[in-house]
Scaffold this motif. Structure first.
Motif, PDB file in Angstrom:
ATOM      1  N   VAL A 276       6.171  12.467 -12.461  1.00 46.79           N
ATOM      2  CA  VAL A 276       5.357  11.231 -11.771  1.00 46.79           C
ATOM      3  C   VAL A 276       5.706   9.986 -12.417  1.00 46.79           C
ATOM      4  O   VAL A 276       5.851   8.866 -11.800  1.00 46.79           O
ATOM      5  CB  VAL A 276       3.785  11.524 -12.271  1.00 46.79           C
ATOM      6  N   THR A 277       6.124  10.037 -13.782  1.00 47.73           N
ATOM      7  CA  THR A 277       6.783   8.596 -14.096  1.00 47.73           C
ATOM      8  C   THR A 277       8.027   8.210 -13.507  1.00 47.73           C
ATOM      9  O   THR A 277       8.223   6.867 -13.493  1.00 47.73           O
ATOM     10  CB  THR A 277       7.105   8.780 -15.798  1.00 47.73           C
ATOM     11  N   SER A 278       8.842   9.140 -13.022  1.00 53.82           N
ATOM     12  CA  SER A 278       9.996   8.816 -12.402  1.00 53.82           C
ATOM     13  C   SER A 278       9.773   8.199 -11.073  1.00 53.82           C
ATOM     14  O   SER A 278      10.454   7.326 -10.441  1.00 53.82           O
ATOM     15  CB  SER A 278      10.699  10.151 -12.169  1.00 53.82           C
ATOM     16  N   LEU A 279       8.499   8.515 -10.463  1.00 51.77           N
ATOM     17  CA  LEU A 279       7.943   7.845  -9.265  1.00 51.77           C
ATOM     18  C   LEU A 279       7.773   6.357  -9.568  1.00 51.77           C
ATOM     19  O   LEU A 279       8.165   5.455  -8.547  1.00 51.77           O
ATOM     20  CB  LEU A 279       6.843   8.604  -8.744  1.00 51.77           C
ATOM     21  N   THR A 280       7.313   6.142 -10.561  1.00 48.21           N
ATOM     22  CA  THR A 280       6.824   4.529 -11.155  1.00 48.21           C
ATOM     23  C   THR A 280       7.835   3.853 -11.186  1.00 48.21           C
ATOM     24  O   THR A 280       8.094   2.548 -10.970  1.00 48.21           O
ATOM     25  CB  THR A 280       5.564   4.763 -12.106  1.00 48.21           C
ATOM     26  N   THR A 281       8.901   4.342 -12.123  1.00 51.36           N
ATOM     27  CA  THR A 281      10.144   3.776 -12.502  1.00 51.36           C
ATOM     28  C   THR A 281      10.967   3.568 -11.210  1.00 51.36           C
ATOM     29  O   THR A 281      11.849   2.591 -11.106  1.00 51.36           O
ATOM     30  CB  THR A 281      10.824   4.418 -13.563  1.00 51.36           C
ATOM     31  N   GLY A 282      10.953   4.530 -10.146  1.00 50.10           N
ATOM     32  CA  GLY A 282      12.022   4.303  -9.201  1.00 50.10           C
ATOM     33  C   GLY A 282      11.161   3.192  -8.179  1.00 50.10           C
ATOM     34  O   GLY A 282      12.164   2.337  -7.693  1.00 50.10           O
ATOM     35  N   ILE A 283      10.022   2.774  -8.118  1.00 54.22           N
ATOM     36  CA  ILE A 283       9.489   1.826  -7.576  1.00 54.22           C
ATOM     37  C   ILE A 283       9.814   0.410  -8.105  1.00 54.22           C
ATOM     38  O   ILE A 283      10.447  -0.661  -7.587  1.00 54.22           O
ATOM     39  CB  ILE A 283       7.898   1.689  -7.386  1.00 54.22           C
ATOM     40  N   MET A 284       9.977   0.334  -9.562  1.00 51.84           N
ATOM     41  CA  MET A 284      10.085  -0.662 -10.290  1.00 51.84           C
ATOM     42  C   MET A 284      11.819  -0.865  -9.937  1.00 51.84           C
ATOM     43  O   MET A 284      12.209  -2.050  -9.632  1.00 51.84           O
ATOM     44  CB  MET A 284      10.389  -0.446 -11.808  1.00 51.84           C
ATOM     45  N   LEU A 285      12.700  -0.029 -10.106  1.00 49.10           N
ATOM     46  CA  LEU A 285      14.058  -0.239  -9.894  1.00 49.10           C
ATOM     47  C   LEU A 285      14.399  -0.854  -8.711  1.00 49.10           C
ATOM     48  O   LEU A 285      15.242  -1.697  -8.766  1.00 49.10           O
ATOM     49  CB  LEU A 285      14.742   1.154 -10.031  1.00 49.10           C
ATOM     50  N   ILE A 286      14.147  -0.268  -7.567  1.00 42.40           N
ATOM     51  CA  ILE A 286      14.209  -0.738  -6.188  1.00 42.40           C
ATOM     52  C   ILE A 286      13.971  -2.248  -6.113  1.00 42.40           C
ATOM     53  O   ILE A 286      14.294  -3.048  -5.541  1.00 42.40           O
ATOM     54  CB  ILE A 286      13.838   0.008  -5.040  1.00 42.40           C
TER      55      ILE A 286
END
Length: 502
Positions: A276-286
């Motif tokens: 779930v945290t990978s989802l939120t950090t993925g949004i940040m990264l892009i």
């Protein structure tokens, strides 16, 4: 945990050379993200179509997100080697075609092909390392593997800026060809697997439902508030389609014999929180990597090379943090390590929120470095934790599930943040267009991305476009900060007793 029934023959595999080939494959996929971000202002200036800007990222990320789980499951069924081969070859075909694109529409189609192959590269490459190294070695080795993203970003933006400025943007895609061929050779000659031969049931229904669900969500986020009003029948239809197909997918996966997404592995709390945290950090990264070059070139009026530098610092922070992360995991556990990374993500996001046209590229570069540091720590901690919690025959899909959530975050982020950018810029120009005699649209932002066209703009028009772009991108960075905060909150739920040596 039951003993694995099939696993690679470690004695026949040349681990150093396989690791080098795997890192090369990951480098190829990783450099694509940063090098294209740097080249996008030049691509848009050449091909036109600023309103399609986010689709260049969304198309690639959509296919990446949809296929990553399927590839991960296939690698558990048929072995890592043949599936990775297929993925790399498709990726190279897409890269060649992207370089020949003559319009934004054709580029988007070719990016779909490229993304279709890319879905295999990172998850299977990461899984191979999990296979050939022991649990004790895995934390440090995965740290090296994660650092590839940083190293690629060091070279990606710089190489992208140089190619755009002195050669042509087409070569940012063609540079993948020699890298892919070398990786194929290394994996082909030095990786040996012994996978049990048996009849498998591929979850075609699950793959189809997943594709429809993610596609409808992406269209909803990209076009909502732009081409289609949020309350329009098109948006409402997409929302209903997403909810229905997602519900059927979850129901079906619970009953499939060999599901694309085995939800039973999510019962492990460290896997659930990591995904779930990978989802939120993925949004940040892009959100940062896609739109920072636009801010630096369009608002700060810097060159593509300088814009590339501001992204390069993210990759400097990433490998440094990844290297430390492996040691930190073994000494203090996943939770404390991830909390340090989550705090860095928030600090970096605050830098972007406070960035203005007069801040200068060094300010942007500092924010990139801090975010990269946070990404390096958290990504390594999550993947080592997940791979340590499952056996060989689930490691491929477990690793892919984490990559899927990161890619899903990228897909949602590109669509959501691209939609926010277009919407806020359209609203700003609509409300302030009266101060000029020209009819300005979102596509007018193209004029800021090419130096000679920018210099020919009337001072009032240029100021209006730059202020509109600044305010619109600040909305993007406020959303990035919100997701950084959510990420840190989620990390606090990681079990305290987790250790890298466990």
């Amino acid at each position: 945990m039951s003993a694995p029934i099939s696993q690679p023959k470690r004695g026949q595999t040349n681990r150093p050379l396989v690791l080098a080939a795997v890192m090369l494959a990951m480098f190829m996929g990783a450099i694509e993200a940063t090098i294209v971000s740097t080249a996008m202002p030049a691509i848009v200036a050449d091909l036109g179509g600023f309103t399609l800007y986010s689709w260049v990222f969304s198309a690639y990320l959509l296919m990446n997100a949809v296929t990553v789980l399927i590839y991960g499951k296939l690698s558990d069924l048929f072995g890592r080697k043949p599936i990775l081969f297929i993925g790399i070859i498709i990726f190279l075909i897409g890269s060649i075609l992207c370089g020949f694109a003559t319009s934004m529409e054709s580029l988007i189609i070719f990016r779909l092909i490229q993304g279709f192959g890319a879905g295999a590269v990172t998850p299977i490459a990461t899984t191979i390392v999990g296979d050939i190294y022991s649990a004790e070695e895995r934390a440090n080795v995965q740290g090296y593997l994660a650092s590839v993203w940083g190293i690629s970003a060091v070279t990606g933006p710089a190489v992208g800026g140089l190619l755009v400025q002195y050669v042509s943007w087409n070569y940012v895609f063609w540079i993948n060809i020699p890298l892919g061929i070398l990786s194929l050779a290394g994996i082909g000659f030095f990786l040996h697997e012994n996978v049990e031969k048996k009849k498998h049931e591929i979850d075609y229904i699950g793959a189809f439902l997943l594709t429809i669900s993610i596609s409808s969500l992406m269209f909803l986020l990209v076009e909502g508030g732009g081409r289609w009003a949020w309350g329009s029948w098109q948006i409402m239809s997409l929302a209903v389609l997403f909810v229905i197909t997602l519900g059927i997918f979850v129901f079906h996966e619970g009953r499939a014999k060999e599901p694309v997404m085995p939800f039973n592995i999510w019962k492990e709390r460290s896997i659930f929180v990591g995904n779930v945290t990978s989802l939120t950090t993925g949004i940040m990264l892009i959100g940062i990597s896609s739109f920072l070059p636009t801010f630096v070139q369009g608002v700060m009026e810097q060159s593509p090379i300088v814009a590339g530098f501001t992204l390069t610092t993210m990759s400097i922070g990433w490998p440094i943090a990844s290297t430390f992360s492996g040691k930190m995991i073994n000494s203090m556990g996943y939770r404390k390590t991830s909390l340090i990374g989550g705090t860095a993500l928030i600090l970096g996001s605050v830098v972007f929120v406070t960035m203005t046209s007069s801040s200068g590229p060094l300010w942007a570069a500092a924010g990139s470095f801090i975010v990269g540091f946070g990404m390096g720590i958290t990504s390594t901690a999550f993947i080592v934790s997940i791979q340590s919690a499952v056996s060989w025959q689930q490691r491929g899909v477990a690793t892919a599930a984490n990559m899927f959530m990161r890619n899903l975050g990228n897909t949602i982020g590109a669509a959501l943040l691209g939609g926010i950018l277009n919407n806020r810029l359209a609203n700003y120009l609509g409300a302030n267009a009266g101060s000029t005699n020209e009819r300005l649209t979102v596509d007018s932002a193209n004029l800021l991305l090419k130096e000679n066209e920018r210099e020919n703009l009337h001072a009032t028009v240029k100021e209006l476009l730059q202020e509109g772009l600044t305010q619109s991108l600040h909305w993007v960075y406020y959303v990035v900060l919100a997701f950084a905060t959510i990420s840190l909150i989620l990390i606090t739920f990681i079990p305290k007793q987790n250790r890298g040596s466990a």
